[in-house]
Design a protein around this motif. Structure first.
Motif, PDB file in Angstrom:
ATOM      1  N   GLY A 191       0.822  -1.214   0.000  1.00  0.00           N
ATOM      2  CA  GLY A 191       0.000   0.000   0.000  1.00  0.00           C
ATOM      3  C   GLY A 191       0.851   1.257   0.000  1.00  0.00           C
ATOM      4  O   GLY A 191       0.555   2.234  -0.710  1.00  0.00           O
ATOM      5  N   ALA A 192       1.930   1.277   0.805  1.00  0.00           N
ATOM      6  CA  ALA A 192       2.815   2.446   0.843  1.00  0.00           C
ATOM      7  C   ALA A 192       3.457   2.679  -0.515  1.00  0.00           C
ATOM      8  O   ALA A 192       3.594   3.833  -0.966  1.00  0.00           O
ATOM      9  N   ALA A 193       3.859   1.596  -1.196  1.00  0.00           N
ATOM     10  CA  ALA A 193       4.482   1.734  -2.514  1.00  0.00           C
ATOM     11  C   ALA A 193       3.484   2.287  -3.536  1.00  0.00           C
ATOM     12  O   ALA A 193       3.840   3.141  -4.372  1.00  0.00           O
ATOM     13  N   GLU A 194       2.232   1.824  -3.473  1.00  0.00           N
ATOM     14  CA  GLU A 194       1.217   2.328  -4.407  1.00  0.00           C
ATOM     15  C   GLU A 194       0.936   3.807  -4.176  1.00  0.00           C
ATOM     16  O   GLU A 194       0.828   4.590  -5.127  1.00  0.00           O
ATOM     17  N   ILE A 195       0.820   4.196  -2.914  1.00  0.00           N
ATOM     18  CA  ILE A 195       0.546   5.595  -2.602  1.00  0.00           C
ATOM     19  C   ILE A 195       1.704   6.482  -3.053  1.00  0.00           C
ATOM     20  O   ILE A 195       1.503   7.546  -3.659  1.00  0.00           O
ATOM     21  N   GLU A 196       2.936   6.058  -2.775  1.00  0.00           N
ATOM     22  CA  GLU A 196       4.091   6.861  -3.182  1.00  0.00           C
ATOM     23  C   GLU A 196       4.163   6.976  -4.698  1.00  0.00           C
ATOM     24  O   GLU A 196       4.490   8.038  -5.239  1.00  0.00           O
ATOM     25  N   ASP A 197       3.865   5.887  -5.404  1.00  0.00           N
ATOM     26  CA  ASP A 197       3.870   5.924  -6.868  1.00  0.00           C
ATOM     27  C   ASP A 197       2.818   6.897  -7.380  1.00  0.00           C
ATOM     28  O   ASP A 197       3.057   7.646  -8.345  1.00  0.00           O
ATOM     29  N   PHE A 198       1.644   6.937  -6.711  1.00  0.00           N
ATOM     30  CA  PHE A 198       0.578   7.863  -7.118  1.00  0.00           C
ATOM     31  C   PHE A 198       1.025   9.310  -6.889  1.00  0.00           C
ATOM     32  O   PHE A 198       0.769  10.192  -7.708  1.00  0.00           O
ATOM     33  N   TYR A 199       1.700   9.562  -5.767  1.00  0.00           N
ATOM     34  CA  TYR A 199       2.248  10.898  -5.520  1.00  0.00           C
ATOM     35  C   TYR A 199       3.208  11.295  -6.642  1.00  0.00           C
ATOM     36  O   TYR A 199       3.165  12.427  -7.153  1.00  0.00           O
ATOM     37  N   MET A 200       4.116  10.390  -7.021  1.00  0.00           N
ATOM     38  CA  MET A 200       5.122  10.713  -8.034  1.00  0.00           C
ATOM     39  C   MET A 200       4.465  10.976  -9.392  1.00  0.00           C
ATOM     40  O   MET A 200       4.884  11.874 -10.130  1.00  0.00           O
ATOM     41  N   ARG A 201       3.447  10.190  -9.739  1.00  0.00           N
ATOM     42  CA  ARG A 201       2.715  10.448 -10.982  1.00  0.00           C
ATOM     43  C   ARG A 201       2.072  11.829 -10.957  1.00  0.00           C
ATOM     44  O   ARG A 201       2.089  12.563 -11.961  1.00  0.00           O
ATOM     45  N   THR A 202       1.493  12.190  -9.802  1.00  0.00           N
ATOM     46  CA  THR A 202       0.827  13.487  -9.680  1.00  0.00           C
ATOM     47  C   THR A 202       1.833  14.625  -9.793  1.00  0.00           C
ATOM     48  O   THR A 202       1.574  15.653 -10.449  1.00  0.00           O
TER      49      THR A 202
END
Length: 545
Positions: free
Chosen positions: A436-447
């Motif tokens: 979950g932490a990896a998915e959230i961080e990836d979403f931040y980076m995409r944003t």
């Protein structure tokens, strides 16, 4: 002494509750009212007086007025007229509280608690908070009277007051420091009133302490606006200058003033209150006709410095006569807003990684700066739009305003939503699962990457980049749906970290998706102008067979 400290603390807490209650119940309307009430000086004076009596805090009125002046909604003379009214308003609040109505305290406390308990709407809870705060203030005044009564027999207090009486300047400094420490001149005036009622403070010393309380009460707004631009600081620094000048002049006539007021006051406590009212009324009467000259002097003292500090850097008023230069400056300022928003999102991600509440506090300050810059851009372009613009320039002006507004919305989402979610995670000591932490961080980076692309689209107006940005919106939607599905799968597997952070995880996904929707909006006008944007994504319905 402990009783005295507790009574003063209760008074300050009651003041805080009244101020926050009124602002939560009527904050937006109060701001509109203050902004609209500057057609002439008497009206501005009345607005400042009424707002301060409602908020029971001239500091709150000063900060609101400074924000309006800093955004260009009112000139310096009208802002100073509001401040003169605010100073008189806080003295009239003292007069009302000086009446012997402490018997109302338990009734107001009971009503406030009852209203707060049964109220559901936020405005109603704000009113209940204000009623409860007023009850606590009246209760604290009763406790102040009781705690200062034994001071008549205290040799230490007598010696202290005697030393202050012989050195008026020291008395002014002591009262000013107390007002600064409590962020409330009203609290110190009420304390002096209680000391006078107990016979601890004589008439001349009472007047001197009132001068110090007025001087100290003008300093917290100055400290709060140190990071603002010159127009905002002129309001608070000007108010301090007026009070300081009044204190210096009146300090030479303290004995005469105390003697004159003794004829109107039936007891020492009333004399203190009348001195507070008379001082602020006298300042208002003298300064109202001189506001134009005083405003000119403040502009000379605090000239415009657009290239310094964290305020507007590229909005040159002289360029308004040249639309192309003015729009270029507005574009650069809006890019600066975009860079600030990117920094906010990066800090939010760092706070999430490191569980750092200090970074969360930095985000709140950065959002305030984004809000100020957005207002300045809108006001600047509204002044430009009063001239006759060519169609291309008018369209570009509308695009700049639209992008600036979307950036402000993104800043609000980061500050009001994502920051709160991070603070909740830190406060409750929660941890995401590794996936979950990896998915959230990836979403931040995409944003973050989409925000950087939007900055480029805004400047270059490149159709290819605009198409890429809109295409990423579809990818974001699919990614958010897939991440939510993965999270629900981990919930079904009974992963304890996922169970504890389920609401946080889904809320962060939702807010990042909202940010991306605002980011994409910069591309639509460009694609529409190029003829590459459909009116609807819906497939046309087929007719009957």
């Amino acid at each position: 002494m402990l009783d005295l400290i507790g009574a003063v603390a209760l008074l300050l807490w009651g003041l805080r509750m009244v101020k926050t209650g009124v602002r939560r119940a009527f904050g937006a309307r109060l701001r509109r009212w203050i902004a609209a009430g500057t057609r002439n000086r008497p009206m501005a004076f009345g607005v400042g007086l009424a707002a301060t009596m409602a908020l029971q805090s001239s500091t709150a009125t000063a900060l609101m007025t400074a924000s309006f002046a800093g955004s260009g909604f009112m000139n310096s003379a009208m802002a100073q007229a509001i401040m003169l009214g605010a100073n008189v308003g806080t003295s009239l609040v003292t007069r009302i509280l000086a009446f012997d109505i402490h018997w109302l305290a338990p009734l107001l406390v009971a009503v406030g608690v009852g209203m707060f308990t049964i109220s559901e709407a936020k405005p109603h809870k704000g009113i209940a908070r204000a009623v409860l705060g007023l009850g606590l203030m009246l209760l604290s005044l009763h406790l102040l009277g009781q705690s200062t009564e034994p001071m008549r027999q205290s040799e230490v207090v007598r010696a202290l007051m005697a030393s202050l009486d012989t050195v008026p300047m020291l008395a002014v400094i002591v009262a000013a420091v107390l007002a600064i420490s409590s962020s409330s001149s009203l609290a110190i005036v009420l304390l002096v009133m209680s000391l006078a009622a107990s016979g601890t403070v004589g008439p001349s010393l009472g007047v001197t302490l009132i001068l110090g309380a007025n001087l100290g009460g003008a300093i917290p707004p100055v400290l709060a606006t140190l990071g603002d631009g010159p127009p905002a600081r002129r309001v608070t620094v000007g108010n301090l200058a007026v009070r300081m000048l009044g204190c210096v002049v009146m300090l030479t006539f303290v004995d005469q003033a105390a003697s004159a007021l003794s004829g109107f006051a039936s007891d020492p406590a009333q004399l203190v209150v009348y001195a507070h009212i008379a001082f602020n009324l006298l300042l208002a009467a003298i300064m109202m006709p001189l506001l134009d000259a005083f405003s000119w002097a403040m502009r000379r003292l605090l000239p415009e410095t657009p290239m310094q500090g964290d305020g507007s850097r590229h909005l040159n008023q002289a360029s308004l006569s040249n639309p192309a230069m003015a729009l270029a400056g507005a574009v650069r300022e809006t890019l600066h807003i975009g860079d600030s928003v990117i920094s906010m999102l990066q800090k939010n991600l760092e706070a999430l990684r490191r569980n750092d509440t200090k970074l969360c506090s930095d985000i709140a300050a950065m959002d305030d700066e984004v809000d100020r810059l957005n207002e300045q851009v809108k006001v600047y372009l509204s002044n430009l739009n009063r001239t006759i613009l060519e169609e291309d320039n008018a369209q570009r002006s509308a695009e700049i305003v639209s992008y600036a507004i979307n950036l402000e919305h993104i800043g609000d989402i980061i500050d009001k939503n994502l920051r709160d979610l991070v603070e909740k995670k830190i406060r409750n000591q929660l941890s995401f699962s590794a996936e979950g932490a990896a998915e959230i961080e990836d979403f931040y980076m995409r944003t973050l990457e989409n925000l950087r692309i939007a900055q480029s689209v805004f400047v270059a107006r490149d159709v290819g980049l605009a198409r890429q940005l809109v295409g990423m919106k579809v990818d974001v939607r699919h990614y958010e749906q897939q991440s939510a599905a993965n999270h629900l799968h981990r919930l079904r597997d009974g992963r304890i970290e996922s169970v504890q952070t389920s609401a946080l995880h889904l809320d962060i996904l939702r807010d990042l998706k909202r940010i991306n929707a605002h980011v994409t909006s910069i591309a639509y006008p460009i694609l529409k102008e190029a003829g590459e944007l459909r009116d609807s994504r819906l497939i046309e319905a087929k007719g009957p067979a």
